[in-house]
Design a protein around this motif. Sequence first.
Motif, PDB file in Angstrom:
ATOM      1  N   ASP A  79       8.442 -11.620   5.906  1.00 58.83           N
ATOM      2  CA  ASP A  79       9.425 -10.857   5.468  1.00 58.83           C
ATOM      3  C   ASP A  79       8.680  -9.849   4.913  1.00 58.83           C
ATOM      4  OD1 ASP A  79      11.661  -9.591   4.553  1.00 58.83           O
ATOM      5  OD2 ASP A  79      11.942 -10.534   3.701  1.00 58.83           O
ATOM      6  N   LEU A  80       8.888  -8.476   4.839  1.00 56.04           N
ATOM      7  CA  LEU A  80       7.618  -7.901   4.143  1.00 56.04           C
ATOM      8  C   LEU A  80       8.662  -7.473   2.960  1.00 56.04           C
ATOM      9  CD1 LEU A  80       6.290  -5.069   4.263  1.00 56.04           C
ATOM     10  CD2 LEU A  80       8.351  -3.619   4.924  1.00 56.04           C
ATOM     11  N   TYR A  81       9.980  -7.803   2.634  1.00 54.57           N
ATOM     12  CA  TYR A  81       9.180  -7.773   0.990  1.00 54.57           C
ATOM     13  C   TYR A  81       9.312  -9.266   0.186  1.00 54.57           C
ATOM     14  CZ  TYR A  81      12.801  -3.626   2.179  1.00 54.57           C
ATOM     15  OH  TYR A  81      14.047  -2.879   2.159  1.00 54.57           O
ATOM     16  N   ALA A  82       9.467  -9.824   0.476  1.00 53.10           N
ATOM     17  CA  ALA A  82       8.724 -11.057   0.126  1.00 53.10           C
ATOM     18  C   ALA A  82       7.023 -11.197  -0.161  1.00 53.10           C
ATOM     19  CB  ALA A  82       8.641 -12.557   1.021  1.00 53.10           C
ATOM     20  N   ALA A  83       6.430 -10.267   1.424  1.00 47.54           N
ATOM     21  CA  ALA A  83       5.332  -9.857   0.847  1.00 47.54           C
ATOM     22  C   ALA A  83       5.327  -8.661  -0.182  1.00 47.54           C
ATOM     23  CB  ALA A  83       4.813  -9.023   2.427  1.00 47.54           C
ATOM     24  N   ILE A  84       5.277  -8.095   0.023  1.00 51.70           N
ATOM     25  CA  ILE A  84       5.700  -6.989  -1.282  1.00 51.70           C
ATOM     26  C   ILE A  84       5.861  -8.146  -2.718  1.00 51.70           C
ATOM     27  CG2 ILE A  84       6.288  -5.221  -3.098  1.00 51.70           C
ATOM     28  CD1 ILE A  84       7.127  -4.457   0.147  1.00 51.70           C
ATOM     29  N   ASP A  85       6.380  -9.249  -3.098  1.00 51.43           N
ATOM     30  CA  ASP A  85       6.903  -9.849  -3.636  1.00 51.43           C
ATOM     31  C   ASP A  85       5.479 -10.535  -4.682  1.00 51.43           C
ATOM     32  OD1 ASP A  85       9.272  -8.410  -4.137  1.00 51.43           O
ATOM     33  OD2 ASP A  85      10.483 -10.235  -3.374  1.00 51.43           O
ATOM     34  N   LEU A  86       4.754 -11.354  -3.338  1.00 55.20           N
ATOM     35  CA  LEU A  86       3.925 -12.167  -3.618  1.00 55.20           C
ATOM     36  C   LEU A  86       2.696 -10.988  -3.716  1.00 55.20           C
ATOM     37  CD1 LEU A  86       4.113 -14.602  -0.442  1.00 55.20           C
ATOM     38  CD2 LEU A  86       3.993 -15.176  -2.596  1.00 55.20           C
ATOM     39  N   MET A  87       2.381  -9.920  -3.563  1.00 54.43           N
ATOM     40  CA  MET A  87       1.863  -8.974  -3.703  1.00 54.43           C
ATOM     41  C   MET A  87       1.936  -8.539  -5.147  1.00 54.43           C
ATOM     42  SD  MET A  87       0.787  -4.723  -2.281  1.00 54.43           S
ATOM     43  CE  MET A  87       2.370  -4.537  -3.155  1.00 54.43           C
ATOM     44  N   ILE A  88       2.738  -8.383  -5.474  1.00 53.01           N
ATOM     45  CA  ILE A  88       2.904  -8.141  -7.094  1.00 53.01           C
ATOM     46  C   ILE A  88       2.152  -9.124  -8.113  1.00 53.01           C
ATOM     47  CG2 ILE A  88       5.193  -7.161  -8.908  1.00 53.01           C
ATOM     48  CD1 ILE A  88       4.095  -5.223  -7.003  1.00 53.01           C
ATOM     49  N   ASP A  89       3.421 -10.200  -7.664  1.00 52.90           N
ATOM     50  CA  ASP A  89       2.979 -11.341  -8.484  1.00 52.90           C
ATOM     51  C   ASP A  89       1.508 -11.779  -8.759  1.00 52.90           C
ATOM     52  OD1 ASP A  89       5.168 -12.558  -9.372  1.00 52.90           O
ATOM     53  OD2 ASP A  89       5.813 -13.223  -7.474  1.00 52.90           O
ATOM     54  N   LYS A  90       0.831 -11.435  -7.955  1.00 51.49           N
ATOM     55  CA  LYS A  90      -0.413 -11.464  -7.732  1.00 51.49           C
ATOM     56  C   LYS A  90      -1.402 -10.775  -8.317  1.00 51.49           C
ATOM     57  CE  LYS A  90      -1.794 -13.433  -3.057  1.00 51.49           C
ATOM     58  NZ  LYS A  90      -2.420 -13.522  -1.566  1.00 51.49           N
ATOM     59  N   LEU A  91      -1.114  -9.442  -8.092  1.00 51.85           N
ATOM     60  CA  LEU A  91      -1.260  -8.061  -9.028  1.00 51.85           C
ATOM     61  C   LEU A  91      -1.300  -8.061 -10.050  1.00 51.85           C
ATOM     62  CD1 LEU A  91      -3.047  -5.382  -8.943  1.00 51.85           C
ATOM     63  CD2 LEU A  91      -0.471  -4.111  -8.304  1.00 51.85           C
ATOM     64  N   ASP A  92       0.065  -8.898 -11.107  1.00 52.06           N
ATOM     65  CA  ASP A  92       0.704  -8.786 -11.679  1.00 52.06           C
ATOM     66  C   ASP A  92      -0.413  -9.926 -12.904  1.00 52.06           C
ATOM     67  OD1 ASP A  92       1.794  -8.548 -14.515  1.00 52.06           O
ATOM     68  OD2 ASP A  92       2.989 -10.169 -13.763  1.00 52.06           O
ATOM     69  N   ARG A  93      -0.773 -11.222 -11.914  1.00 55.51           N
ATOM     70  CA  ARG A  93      -1.515 -11.958 -12.993  1.00 55.51           C
ATOM     71  C   ARG A  93      -2.771 -11.253 -13.123  1.00 55.51           C
ATOM     72  NH1 ARG A  93       0.918 -15.543  -9.291  1.00 55.51           N
ATOM     73  NH2 ARG A  93      -0.245 -15.116  -7.399  1.00 55.51           N
ATOM     74  N   GLN A  94      -3.468 -10.681 -12.131  1.00 55.60           N
ATOM     75  CA  GLN A  94      -4.742  -9.917 -12.227  1.00 55.60           C
ATOM     76  C   GLN A  94      -4.562  -8.596 -13.530  1.00 55.60           C
ATOM     77  OE1 GLN A  94      -7.044  -9.137  -8.719  1.00 55.60           O
ATOM     78  NE2 GLN A  94      -6.782 -11.072  -7.504  1.00 55.60           N
ATOM     79  N   VAL A  95      -3.987  -8.365 -12.991  1.00 64.36           N
ATOM     80  CA  VAL A  95      -3.929  -7.028 -14.681  1.00 64.36           C
ATOM     81  C   VAL A  95      -3.739  -7.808 -15.942  1.00 64.36           C
ATOM     82  CG1 VAL A  95      -2.498  -5.690 -15.805  1.00 64.36           C
ATOM     83  CG2 VAL A  95      -2.864  -5.214 -12.609  1.00 64.36           C
ATOM     84  N   LEU A  96      -3.356  -8.932 -16.018  1.00 62.57           N
ATOM     85  CA  LEU A  96      -2.900  -9.623 -17.445  1.00 62.57           C
ATOM     86  C   LEU A  96      -5.005 -10.711 -17.481  1.00 62.57           C
ATOM     87  CD1 LEU A  96       0.159 -11.113 -18.031  1.00 62.57           C
ATOM     88  CD2 LEU A  96      -0.162  -9.358 -18.826  1.00 62.57           C
ATOM     89  N   LYS A  97      -5.217 -10.523 -17.131  1.00 62.20           N
ATOM     90  CA  LYS A  97      -6.285 -11.641 -16.888  1.00 62.20           C
ATOM     91  C   LYS A  97      -7.525 -10.175 -16.795  1.00 62.20           C
ATOM     92  CE  LYS A  97      -9.866 -14.191 -14.045  1.00 62.20           C
ATOM     93  NZ  LYS A  97      -9.968 -15.034 -12.834  1.00 62.20           N
ATOM     94  N   HIS A  98      -7.343  -8.710 -16.531  1.00 61.39           N
ATOM     95  CA  HIS A  98      -8.206  -7.590 -17.451  1.00 61.39           C
ATOM     96  C   HIS A  98      -7.630  -7.880 -18.272  1.00 61.39           C
ATOM     97  CE1 HIS A  98     -10.863  -4.506 -16.316  1.00 61.39           C
ATOM     98  NE2 HIS A  98      -9.899  -3.534 -16.414  1.00 61.39           N
ATOM     99  N   LYS A  99      -7.030  -7.728 -18.618  1.00 61.67           N
ATOM    100  CA  LYS A  99      -6.204  -6.883 -20.088  1.00 61.67           C
ATOM    101  C   LYS A  99      -6.311  -7.463 -21.029  1.00 61.67           C
ATOM    102  CE  LYS A  99      -1.984  -5.813 -22.779  1.00 61.67           C
ATOM    103  NZ  LYS A  99      -1.061  -5.859 -22.610  1.00 61.67           N
ATOM    104  N   ASP A 100      -6.808  -9.024 -20.959  1.00 58.58           N
ATOM    105  CA  ASP A 100      -7.297 -10.123 -21.873  1.00 58.58           C
ATOM    106  C   ASP A 100      -8.876 -10.589 -22.128  1.00 58.58           C
ATOM    107  OD1 ASP A 100      -4.407 -11.133 -22.519  1.00 58.58           O
ATOM    108  OD2 ASP A 100      -4.814 -13.381 -21.004  1.00 58.58           O
ATOM    109  N   LYS A 101      -9.562 -10.124 -20.586  1.00 63.98           N
ATOM    110  CA  LYS A 101     -10.976  -9.688 -21.630  1.00 63.98           C
ATOM    111  C   LYS A 101     -11.253  -8.609 -21.742  1.00 63.98           C
ATOM    112  CE  LYS A 101     -12.287 -12.258 -16.568  1.00 63.98           C
ATOM    113  NZ  LYS A 101     -12.901 -11.141 -15.252  1.00 63.98           N
TER     114      LYS A 101
END
Length: 115
Positions: free
Chosen positions: A74-96
């Motif tokens: 499902d395209l909407y589920a793929a977008i949700d998964l993508m945003i979840d991954k991106l959110d984790r990586q952005v928070l990790k970058h911000k902490d660094k």
Amino acid sequence: MNLKISGHHLELTQPIRDYVQTKLERIRRHFDNVIDVTVILSVQKLSEKERRQKAEINLHMRGNVIHVESIHEDLYAAIDLMIDKLDRQVLKHKDKIQDHQHEGIKRIPETQSAA
């Protein structure tokens, strides 16, 4: 923040664009230093029965580029998964970034300061 949304083998409708924009607000809430965002939504047709929806994003910020992709039926589920991954990586970058700024301060142990 410059936002570019494109589709490969897919017609982008306004509800899909709105959905991506509302999901990206979550990233903007955590980290404001985003320069450019490129979102690519595509459909991969492997056979008549199998269809994979792929969502990928490139997030350009000062000093770093984050690339995330996700695949789902499902395209909407793929977008949700993508945003979840991106959110984790952005928070990790911000902490660094925040940890790196305080790395230069060294504390003197209490035993040496009393002597």
